[in-house]
Scaffold this motif. Structure first.
Motif, PDB file in Angstrom:
ATOM      1  N   ARG A   1      43.841  36.415  30.442  1.00 20.78           N
ATOM      2  CA  ARG A   1      43.576  35.162  29.985  1.00 20.78           C
ATOM      3  C   ARG A   1      43.669  34.186  30.661  1.00 20.78           C
ATOM      4  O   ARG A   1      44.253  34.162  31.863  1.00 20.78           O
ATOM      5  CB  ARG A   1      44.845  35.156  28.738  1.00 20.78           C
ATOM      6  N   ASN A   2      43.484  33.045  30.438  1.00 23.43           N
ATOM      7  CA  ASN A   2      43.752  31.748  31.054  1.00 23.43           C
ATOM      8  C   ASN A   2      44.868  31.674  31.716  1.00 23.43           C
ATOM      9  O   ASN A   2      45.875  31.750  30.805  1.00 23.43           O
ATOM     10  CB  ASN A   2      43.798  30.587  29.912  1.00 23.43           C
ATOM     11  N   GLY A   3      45.072  31.350  32.834  1.00 26.50           N
ATOM     12  CA  GLY A   3      46.484  31.126  33.362  1.00 26.50           C
ATOM     13  C   GLY A   3      47.282  32.396  33.624  1.00 26.50           C
ATOM     14  O   GLY A   3      48.597  32.380  34.108  1.00 26.50           O
ATOM     15  N   ALA A   4      46.455  33.512  33.758  1.00 27.15           N
ATOM     16  CA  ALA A   4      47.288  34.767  33.784  1.00 27.15           C
ATOM     17  C   ALA A   4      47.713  34.984  35.187  1.00 27.15           C
ATOM     18  O   ALA A   4      48.611  35.831  35.539  1.00 27.15           O
ATOM     19  CB  ALA A   4      46.549  35.957  33.209  1.00 27.15           C
ATOM     20  N   GLY A   5      46.874  34.390  36.120  1.00 24.61           N
ATOM     21  CA  GLY A   5      47.240  34.527  37.617  1.00 24.61           C
ATOM     22  C   GLY A   5      45.962  35.108  38.214  1.00 24.61           C
ATOM     23  O   GLY A   5      46.104  35.621  39.563  1.00 24.61           O
ATOM     24  N   LYS A   6      44.829  35.093  37.883  1.00 26.92           N
ATOM     25  CA  LYS A   6      43.718  35.622  38.534  1.00 26.92           C
ATOM     26  C   LYS A   6      43.164  34.871  39.755  1.00 26.92           C
ATOM     27  O   LYS A   6      42.897  35.555  40.801  1.00 26.92           O
ATOM     28  CB  LYS A   6      42.377  35.683  37.407  1.00 26.92           C
ATOM     29  N   THR A   7      43.087  33.703  39.514  1.00 23.32           N
ATOM     30  CA  THR A   7      42.823  32.931  40.731  1.00 23.32           C
ATOM     31  C   THR A   7      43.745  32.757  41.608  1.00 23.32           C
ATOM     32  O   THR A   7      43.502  32.729  42.871  1.00 23.32           O
ATOM     33  CB  THR A   7      42.309  31.341  40.243  1.00 23.32           C
ATOM     34  N   THR A   8      45.094  32.688  41.364  1.00 26.24           N
ATOM     35  CA  THR A   8      46.041  32.950  42.157  1.00 26.24           C
ATOM     36  C   THR A   8      46.064  34.113  43.092  1.00 26.24           C
ATOM     37  O   THR A   8      46.444  33.957  44.233  1.00 26.24           O
ATOM     38  CB  THR A   8      47.480  32.595  41.585  1.00 26.24           C
ATOM     39  N   THR A   9      45.618  35.147  42.490  1.00 21.63           N
ATOM     40  CA  THR A   9      45.428  36.364  43.185  1.00 21.63           C
ATOM     41  C   THR A   9      44.498  36.488  44.097  1.00 21.63           C
ATOM     42  O   THR A   9      44.706  36.568  45.505  1.00 21.63           O
ATOM     43  CB  THR A   9      45.548  37.670  42.339  1.00 21.63           C
TER      44      THR A   9
ATOM     45  N   ASP B   1      35.114  34.703  41.813  1.00 18.81           N
ATOM     46  CA  ASP B   1      35.926  34.224  40.746  1.00 18.81           C
ATOM     47  C   ASP B   1      35.096  33.540  39.659  1.00 18.81           C
ATOM     48  O   ASP B   1      34.355  32.486  39.735  1.00 18.81           O
ATOM     49  CB  ASP B   1      36.714  33.120  41.598  1.00 18.81           C
ATOM     50  N   GLU B   2      35.175  34.133  38.573  1.00 23.85           N
ATOM     51  CA  GLU B   2      34.618  33.743  37.374  1.00 23.85           C
ATOM     52  C   GLU B   2      33.205  33.305  37.614  1.00 23.85           C
ATOM     53  O   GLU B   2      32.690  32.039  37.462  1.00 23.85           O
ATOM     54  CB  GLU B   2      35.296  32.607  36.514  1.00 23.85           C
ATOM     55  N   PRO B   3      32.222  34.198  38.145  1.00 25.74           N
ATOM     56  CA  PRO B   3      30.962  33.885  38.397  1.00 25.74           C
ATOM     57  C   PRO B   3      30.066  33.378  37.238  1.00 25.74           C
ATOM     58  O   PRO B   3      28.928  32.522  37.538  1.00 25.74           O
ATOM     59  CB  PRO B   3      30.083  34.860  39.329  1.00 25.74           C
TER      60      PRO B   3
ATOM     61  N   GLU C   1      37.092  37.727  35.886  1.00 24.69           N
ATOM     62  CA  GLU C   1      36.515  37.231  34.693  1.00 24.69           C
ATOM     63  C   GLU C   1      37.564  37.035  33.445  1.00 24.69           C
ATOM     64  O   GLU C   1      38.387  37.453  33.427  1.00 24.69           O
ATOM     65  CB  GLU C   1      35.588  38.396  34.234  1.00 24.69           C
ATOM     66  N   GLN C   2      36.977  36.043  32.611  1.00 23.39           N
ATOM     67  CA  GLN C   2      37.436  36.033  31.473  1.00 23.39           C
ATOM     68  C   GLN C   2      36.575  36.673  30.449  1.00 23.39           C
ATOM     69  O   GLN C   2      37.027  37.113  29.189  1.00 23.39           O
ATOM     70  CB  GLN C   2      37.856  34.647  30.899  1.00 23.39           C
ATOM     71  N   ASN C   3      35.300  36.889  30.686  1.00 24.14           N
ATOM     72  CA  ASN C   3      34.278  37.237  30.129  1.00 24.14           C
ATOM     73  C   ASN C   3      34.112  38.737  30.271  1.00 24.14           C
ATOM     74  O   ASN C   3      33.708  39.315  31.024  1.00 24.14           O
ATOM     75  CB  ASN C   3      33.003  36.640  30.659  1.00 24.14           C
TER      76      ASN C   3
HETATM   77  P1  ATP Z   1      41.994  30.564  34.668  1.00 21.82           P
HETATM   78  O1  ATP Z   1      40.949  31.253  34.098  1.00 21.82           O
HETATM   79  O2  ATP Z   1      42.297  29.469  34.003  1.00 21.82           O
HETATM   80  O3  ATP Z   1      41.653  30.160  36.166  1.00 21.82           O
HETATM   81  P2  ATP Z   1      43.913  32.207  36.002  1.00 21.82           P
HETATM   82  O4  ATP Z   1      44.103  33.815  35.641  1.00 21.82           O
HETATM   83  O5  ATP Z   1      42.975  32.255  37.145  1.00 21.82           O
HETATM   84  O6  ATP Z   1      43.190  31.383  34.795  1.00 21.82           O
HETATM   85  P3  ATP Z   1      45.553  30.871  37.794  1.00 21.82           P
HETATM   86  O7  ATP Z   1      44.829  29.873  37.964  1.00 21.82           O
HETATM   87  O8  ATP Z   1      45.855  31.739  38.879  1.00 21.82           O
HETATM   88  O9  ATP Z   1      45.242  31.619  36.456  1.00 21.82           O
HETATM   89  O10 ATP Z   1      46.765  30.245  37.236  1.00 21.82           O
HETATM   90  C1  ATP Z   1      48.166  30.833  36.799  1.00 21.82           C
HETATM   91  C2  ATP Z   1      49.226  29.968  36.509  1.00 21.82           C
HETATM   92  O11 ATP Z   1      49.415  29.083  37.907  1.00 21.82           O
HETATM   93  C3  ATP Z   1      48.951  28.965  35.651  1.00 21.82           C
HETATM   94  O12 ATP Z   1      50.139  28.663  34.803  1.00 21.82           O
HETATM   95  C4  ATP Z   1      48.696  27.540  36.374  1.00 21.82           C
HETATM   96  O13 ATP Z   1      49.043  26.504  35.679  1.00 21.82           O
HETATM   97  C5  ATP Z   1      49.481  27.724  37.451  1.00 21.82           C
HETATM   98  N1  ATP Z   1      48.483  26.961  38.771  1.00 21.82           N
HETATM   99  C6  ATP Z   1      47.550  27.352  39.171  1.00 21.82           C
HETATM  100  N2  ATP Z   1      47.135  26.524  40.486  1.00 21.82           N
HETATM  101  C7  ATP Z   1      48.174  25.586  40.540  1.00 21.82           C
HETATM  102  C8  ATP Z   1      48.645  24.858  41.345  1.00 21.82           C
HETATM  103  N3  ATP Z   1      47.506  24.375  42.265  1.00 21.82           N
HETATM  104  N4  ATP Z   1      49.632  24.201  41.301  1.00 21.82           N
HETATM  105  C9  ATP Z   1      50.981  24.339  40.279  1.00 21.82           C
HETATM  106  N5  ATP Z   1      50.460  25.546  39.655  1.00 21.82           N
HETATM  107  C10 ATP Z   1      49.297  26.068  39.384  1.00 21.82           C
END
Ligand code: ATP
Length: 235
Positions: free
Chosen positions: A37-45, A159-161, A192-194
Motif C-alpha cells: 500500500r501507500n506508505g508501506a516502504g517501497k520507495t524507501t527500499t 518505481d511505479e512506472p 507497484e501499487q497496481n
Molecule cells: P508510495 O506508493 O506512497 O510511494 P511507498 O510504499 O513507496 O508508498 P515510501 O515512500 O517508502 O512508501 O514511504 C514510507 C514511509 O516513509 C511513509 O510513512 C512516508 O511518509 C515516509 N517517508 C517517505 N519519504 C520520507 C522523507 N523524505 N522524510 C520523512 N519520511 C518519509
C-alpha cells in the motif's frame, strides 16, 4: 548468489524508522515486484538500494553482483550496472528527448548506442526534438526507461512506472518491461501499487506492509488468493 541481495535492512528518516529487517533477493534475469500500500516502504527500499541521500540505512546489507552497495558511493552504483527509474520519472524538462538520452549515455561507462534507443522506442523517434516537459506522462515514462537502458544496465529498478497512466499506455509499458527482460536480458525489480501490472509482468512478488516483508508469492498464488491481496494491498 543472487544478483541483488538485501539482508535485514533497517532504514528510515529523521522522523523515524520505516524499514524493519527487509530481506529480498532478485536472481539474474528475473522480473520481481515489490507490492504494498501507500506508505508501506517501497520507495524507501528502492532509494536505500541506490544509496540516495535519504533514507538513512541503519543496519543490514545490500549486495549487487557481489559488490557491497552500502560501501559504494551513490554515484558509482550506476557503473556497476544498476539503474533506478525513479517515481515521477525525473527527465530534464527543458532538454529534448535526444538531449535527455545523450546526457544519460554520456555519464555511463559503457553506454548503448543512442540511435538504437530510437529504434527501440519508435514513439520517441517521432519526437526527438521535443522538450521533455511537453510530453505526456506515458511518453516521459518511456523516455525515463530509455535513459536508463542506454546506460546498458544489468538491472533496472522501476518505481511505479504506470502510476497515473492511461490504460493503453500501461499496456505498452508492460510490453516494454517484457521486452527488456526477455530480449535484452535486463533483470528488473518493479515497485507497484497496481497489482494488475505486477501480475502481467513479474515472476515473483514480495509483499511489504508497514516496512516489513510479510510474504513472498508466485504470480499464480497472488492471482488466486484474494484474501492475501485484500489484506496487504487493499484490492
Ligand atoms: P508510495 O506508493 O506512497 O510511494 P511507498 O510504499 O513507496 O508508498 P515510501 O515512500 O517508502 O512508501 O514511504 C514510507 C514511509 O516513509 C511513509 O510513512 C512516508 O511518509 C515516509 N517517508 C517517505 N519519504 C520520507 C522523507 N523524505 N522524510 C520523512 N519520511 C518519509
Amino acid at each position: 548468489m543472487s544478483l541483488l541481495e538485501v539482508r535485514d535492512l533497517d532504514a528510515g528518516y529523521e522522523t523515524g524508522q520505516v524499514l524493519f529487517g527487509v530481506d529480498l533477493d532478485v536472481e539474474r534475469d528475473e522480473v520481481v515486484s515489490l507490492l504494498g500500500r501507500n506508505g508501506a516502504g517501497k520507495t524507501t527500499t528502492m532509494r536505500s538500494i541506490v544509496g540516495a541521500d535519504e533514507p538513512t540505512v541503519r543496519g543490514g546489507s545490500i549486495t549487487f553482483d557481489g559488490h557491497d552497495l552500502l560501501a559504494t558511493e551513490a554515484h558509482d552504483i550506476p557503473r556497476l550496472g544498476l539503474s533506478l527509474v525513479p517515481e515521477a520519472r525525473r527527465c530534464f524538462g527543458d532538454l529534448t528527448v535526444t538531449e535527455n538520452i545523450r546526457l544519460a549515455a554520456h555519464h555511463a561507462t559503457n553506454p548503448r548506442d543512442v540511435a538504437a534507443m530510437f529504434e527501440r522506442f519508435p514513439e520517441l523517434d517521432d519526437m526527438r526534438d521535443r522538450p521533455a516537459r511537453h510530453m505526456s506522462g506515458g511518453e516521459q515514462q518511456m523516455l525515463a526507461i530509455a535513459r536508463s537502458l542506454v546506460t546498458n544496465p544489468q538491472m533496472i529498478l522501476l518505481d511505479e512506472p504506470c502510476e497515473g497512466l492511461a490504460p493503453y499506455i500501461v499496456r505498452r509499458i508492460e510490453d516494454i518491461i517484457h521486452e527488456i527482460s526477455e530480449n535484452e536480458g535486463v533483470t528488473i525489480l518493479l515497485v507497484e501499487q497496481n497489482v494488475a501490472v505486477a501480475l502481467a509482468t513479474a515472476d515473483r512478488h514480495y509483499l511489504i506492509d508497514e516496512g516489513h516483508i510479510v510474504d513472498e508469492v508466485t504470480t499464480e498464488r497472488l492471482r488466486e488468493d484474494e484474501t492475501l491481496r485484500q489484506r496487504y494491498l487493499g484490492v
